[in-house]
Design a protein around this motif. Structure first.
Motif, PDB file in Angstrom:
ATOM      1  N   LEU A 295      -6.938  51.363  39.604  1.00 43.07           N
ATOM      2  CA  LEU A 295      -5.950  50.983  38.599  1.00 43.07           C
ATOM      3  C   LEU A 295      -5.324  49.618  38.841  1.00 43.07           C
ATOM      4  N   VAL A 296      -5.094  49.271  40.107  1.00 42.22           N
ATOM      5  CA  VAL A 296      -4.510  47.945  40.397  1.00 42.22           C
ATOM      6  C   VAL A 296      -5.433  46.829  39.904  1.00 42.22           C
ATOM      7  N   PRO A 297      -6.764  46.896  40.122  1.00 42.64           N
ATOM      8  CA  PRO A 297      -7.640  45.881  39.518  1.00 42.64           C
ATOM      9  C   PRO A 297      -7.610  45.892  37.997  1.00 42.64           C
ATOM     10  N   THR A 298      -7.492  47.067  37.387  1.00 39.01           N
ATOM     11  CA  THR A 298      -7.383  47.123  35.931  1.00 39.01           C
ATOM     12  C   THR A 298      -6.134  46.395  35.452  1.00 39.01           C
ATOM     13  N   LEU A 299      -5.030  46.586  36.168  1.00 38.72           N
ATOM     14  CA  LEU A 299      -3.802  45.873  35.810  1.00 38.72           C
ATOM     15  C   LEU A 299      -3.949  44.367  36.004  1.00 38.72           C
ATOM     16  N   ARG A 300      -4.721  43.951  37.023  1.00 39.74           N
ATOM     17  CA  ARG A 300      -4.979  42.522  37.202  1.00 39.74           C
ATOM     18  C   ARG A 300      -5.746  41.976  35.997  1.00 39.74           C
ATOM     19  N   LEU A 301      -6.711  42.740  35.508  1.00 42.45           N
ATOM     20  CA  LEU A 301      -7.467  42.306  34.330  1.00 42.45           C
ATOM     21  C   LEU A 301      -6.555  42.247  33.100  1.00 42.45           C
ATOM     22  N   ALA A 302      -5.674  43.231  32.954  1.00 40.57           N
ATOM     23  CA  ALA A 302      -4.745  43.215  31.830  1.00 40.57           C
ATOM     24  C   ALA A 302      -3.855  41.975  31.874  1.00 40.57           C
ATOM     25  N   GLU A 303      -3.407  41.643  33.082  1.00 39.23           N
ATOM     26  CA  GLU A 303      -2.561  40.453  33.234  1.00 39.23           C
ATOM     27  C   GLU A 303      -3.322  39.183  32.863  1.00 39.23           C
ATOM     28  N   LEU A 304      -4.572  39.079  33.305  1.00 41.12           N
ATOM     29  CA  LEU A 304      -5.384  37.903  32.981  1.00 41.12           C
ATOM     30  C   LEU A 304      -5.591  37.767  31.473  1.00 41.12           C
ATOM     31  N   ALA A 305      -5.764  38.926  30.812  1.00 44.56           N
ATOM     32  CA  ALA A 305      -6.040  38.912  29.379  1.00 44.56           C
ATOM     33  C   ALA A 305      -4.784  38.846  28.529  1.00 44.56           C
ATOM     34  N   GLY A 306      -3.610  38.947  29.153  1.00 44.01           N
ATOM     35  CA  GLY A 306      -2.364  38.938  28.402  1.00 44.01           C
ATOM     36  C   GLY A 306      -2.153  40.210  27.602  1.00 44.01           C
ATOM     37  N   VAL A 307      -2.653  41.332  28.128  1.00 48.91           N
ATOM     38  CA  VAL A 307      -2.561  42.623  27.437  1.00 48.91           C
ATOM     39  C   VAL A 307      -1.576  43.513  28.183  1.00 48.91           C
ATOM     40  N   ARG A 308      -0.715  44.218  27.437  1.00 45.95           N
ATOM     41  CA  ARG A 308       0.217  45.151  28.050  1.00 45.95           C
ATOM     42  C   ARG A 308      -0.477  46.485  28.304  1.00 45.95           C
ATOM     43  N   ALA A 309      -0.217  47.056  29.471  1.00 44.70           N
ATOM     44  CA  ALA A 309      -0.753  48.377  29.825  1.00 44.70           C
ATOM     45  C   ALA A 309       0.356  49.176  30.489  1.00 44.70           C
ATOM     46  N   PRO A 310       1.392  49.539  29.720  1.00 46.30           N
ATOM     47  CA  PRO A 310       2.579  50.161  30.326  1.00 46.30           C
ATOM     48  C   PRO A 310       2.299  51.507  30.979  1.00 46.30           C
ATOM     49  N   LEU A 311       1.361  52.273  30.449  1.00 46.49           N
ATOM     50  CA  LEU A 311       1.077  53.571  31.062  1.00 46.49           C
ATOM     51  C   LEU A 311       0.363  53.408  32.398  1.00 46.49           C
ATOM     52  N   HIS A 312      -0.585  52.497  32.465  1.00 44.68           N
ATOM     53  CA  HIS A 312      -1.237  52.212  33.741  1.00 44.68           C
ATOM     54  C   HIS A 312      -0.216  51.707  34.760  1.00 44.68           C
ATOM     55  N   GLU A 313       0.593  50.751  34.324  1.00 45.62           N
ATOM     56  CA  GLU A 313       1.581  50.172  35.234  1.00 45.62           C
ATOM     57  C   GLU A 313       2.600  51.219  35.664  1.00 45.62           C
ATOM     58  N   GLY A 314       3.094  52.010  34.703  1.00 43.59           N
ATOM     59  CA  GLY A 314       4.082  53.026  35.029  1.00 43.59           C
ATOM     60  C   GLY A 314       3.534  54.080  35.966  1.00 43.59           C
ATOM     61  N   GLY A 315       2.269  54.478  35.759  1.00 43.79           N
ATOM     62  CA  GLY A 315       1.666  55.461  36.639  1.00 43.79           C
ATOM     63  C   GLY A 315       1.566  54.980  38.071  1.00 43.79           C
ATOM     64  N   VAL A 316       1.189  53.710  38.236  1.00 40.80           N
ATOM     65  CA  VAL A 316       1.108  53.132  39.585  1.00 40.80           C
ATOM     66  C   VAL A 316       2.481  53.116  40.242  1.00 40.80           C
ATOM     67  N   VAL A 317       3.489  52.716  39.477  1.00 43.88           N
ATOM     68  CA  VAL A 317       4.846  52.639  40.023  1.00 43.88           C
ATOM     69  C   VAL A 317       5.382  54.029  40.356  1.00 43.88           C
ATOM     70  N   ILE A 318       5.198  54.986  39.457  1.00 49.67           N
ATOM     71  CA  ILE A 318       5.725  56.337  39.677  1.00 49.67           C
ATOM     72  C   ILE A 318       5.059  56.990  40.883  1.00 49.67           C
ATOM     73  N   LEU A 319       3.741  56.903  40.964  1.00 46.25           N
ATOM     74  CA  LEU A 319       3.055  57.495  42.114  1.00 46.25           C
ATOM     75  C   LEU A 319       3.436  56.774  43.403  1.00 46.25           C
ATOM     76  N   GLY A 320       3.662  55.478  43.309  1.00 49.16           N
ATOM     77  CA  GLY A 320       4.128  54.745  44.489  1.00 49.16           C
ATOM     78  C   GLY A 320       5.472  55.274  44.963  1.00 49.16           C
ATOM     79  N   ALA A 321       6.368  55.564  44.001  1.00 43.36           N
ATOM     80  CA  ALA A 321       7.676  56.122  44.368  1.00 43.36           C
ATOM     81  C   ALA A 321       7.523  57.518  44.967  1.00 43.36           C
ATOM     82  N   CYS A 322       6.638  58.325  44.375  1.00 44.84           N
ATOM     83  CA  CYS A 322       6.423  59.682  44.890  1.00 44.84           C
ATOM     84  C   CYS A 322       5.862  59.660  46.306  1.00 44.84           C
ATOM     85  N   TYR A 323       4.979  58.745  46.579  1.00 40.94           N
ATOM     86  CA  TYR A 323       4.325  58.668  47.888  1.00 40.94           C
ATOM     87  C   TYR A 323       5.100  57.798  48.879  1.00 40.94           C
ATOM     88  N   GLY A 324       6.059  57.029  48.361  1.00 42.56           N
ATOM     89  CA  GLY A 324       6.807  56.142  49.240  1.00 42.56           C
ATOM     90  C   GLY A 324       5.971  55.014  49.802  1.00 42.56           C
TER      91      GLY A 324
END
Length: 357
Positions: A295-324
């Motif tokens: 997912l992190v590489p997918t978000l890098r591609l979204a950033e390069l393309a100027g495309v928003r991917a809030p669900l991908h980004e939110g999932g990474v952030v939420i799971l990061g918080a859950c796992y610490g």
């Protein structure tokens, strides 16, 4: 053709058994040596399922022995890529071909970059997934559950497509669907997004080690999340000019099932007897591999393309918080490739890194 399989998990051992059964003589290298210790002493690997029998494995003792092969197959989780690649790249030579099963986080770019610095360009196959699905039963026993009929692959650099495709077919049969380049292959991979959605919706089950079935628990609410994640992926692909299969295409091609929603498709699969168990350990690859290296590489591609991917980004952030933990920082491949622009990336996935003159 001499083959070395790098890794000693269920998939790596399944590949070894499959290749032996089909007349090849593979060797296996485990970076730690722990998973191959019994095989060094002459004990067999027991395999049942789609591949059956007792198999006596040849084991590489050290990283430099990997270079004795003609073909090197990487069959290990992506969080092990960096250490393994740094160990074997010094021993790769011009006659080698590399197969990455399965390819995540632009690992082929990392290999190309390091080899180009040594004056080398070799054929690399990037597979979208594994040829086999396997489950570990014990230290010396695995079950090969399925042999996939089709696996997407891309050649890297693309000019080596015929050579590396011939190699893959000679080892694993005519089962590879060719993609135009590694970028298309990356954006066609639905596993990271689906695994994240499934993990988020069933995290307490996973943490408690409960026995639970994935398709039975793909309810309408979970299905809508997965469908929305898929739409984000399709939008990113379109921004790069790529037309890739949808999650519904995947269900039709992989399982022969169609429906108006993923939950309806899952109900059909359950009725057909397909309801695999979900993860039962918080250290599941659904999170520790697929989030930082999928997912992190997918978000890098979204950033390069100027495309928003809030669900991908939110999932990474939420799971990061859950796992610490910081899953972006866990990816130790992308930072080494360096900052990329769209035009540069599109060129690299076709041509690879140039050898310095």
């Amino acid at each position: 053709m001499q083959v070395t399989i790098v890794g000693a998990g269920a998939i790596a051992l399944g590949y070894a058994a499959y290749l032996i059964q089909n007349g090849h003589k593979p060797k296996v290298w485990s970076p730690s040596g722990a998973r191959t210790a019994d095989f060094v002493t002459g004990l067999p690997l027991h395999v049942k399922g789609a591949v059956e029998g007792e198999f006596y494995l040849e084991v590489c003792g050290k990283a430099e022995d990997v270079g004795d092969a003609d073909v090197i197959i990487l069959a290990l989780p992506a969080y092990g890529y960096r250490f393994v690649l740094d160990s074997i790249i010094p021993h790769i030579r011009a006659h080698h071909s590399v197969i990455i099963s399965a390819h995540l986080s632009f690992a082929a770019l990392y290999i190309s970059q390091r080899l180009a610095a040594r004056g080398l360009v070799i054929p690399i196959a990037a597979w979208s997934t594994t040829v086999l699905t396997c489950k570990t039963q014990s230290a010396r026993a695995i079950t090969v559950r399925t042999i996939r009929a089709k696996v997407d692959m891309a050649a890297f650099p693309t000019r080596h497509i015929h050579r590396i495709h011939t190699t893959c077919v000679s080892l694993f049969g005519d089962r590879f669907a060719l993609k135009d380049d590694m970028l298309t292959l990356t954006l066609s991979n639905i596993n990271p997004q689906d695994h994240m959605g499934i993990a988020l919706a069933n995290l307490t089950r996973i943490e408690k080690g409960e026995s639970w079935s994935q398709n039975s628990n793909l309810t309408p609410t979970v299905g809508r999340l997965l469908e929305a994640l898929d739409q984000e992926r399709l939008t990113i692909a379109a921004a790069f000019g790529k037309s890739v299969r949808t999650t519904f295409d995947h269900c039709r091609l992989s399982f022969g099932v169609v429906g108006d929603s993923l939950s309806a498709i899952s109900e059909q699969l359950v009725r057909q007897g397909s309801d695999p168990l979900g993860p039962t350990d918080i250290a599941t690859r659904y999170v520790l591999e697929d989030v930082p290296f999928g997912l992190v590489p997918t978000l890098r591609l979204a950033e390069l393309a100027g495309v928003r991917a809030p669900l991908h980004e939110g999932g990474v952030v939420i799971l990061g918080a859950c796992y610490g933990r910081d899953f972006v920082a866990d990816n130790d491949i992308l930072p080494e490739i360096g900052p990329l622009q769209i035009d540069t990336l599109k060129r690299l996935v076709v041509d690879g890194y140039a050898v310095p003159t």
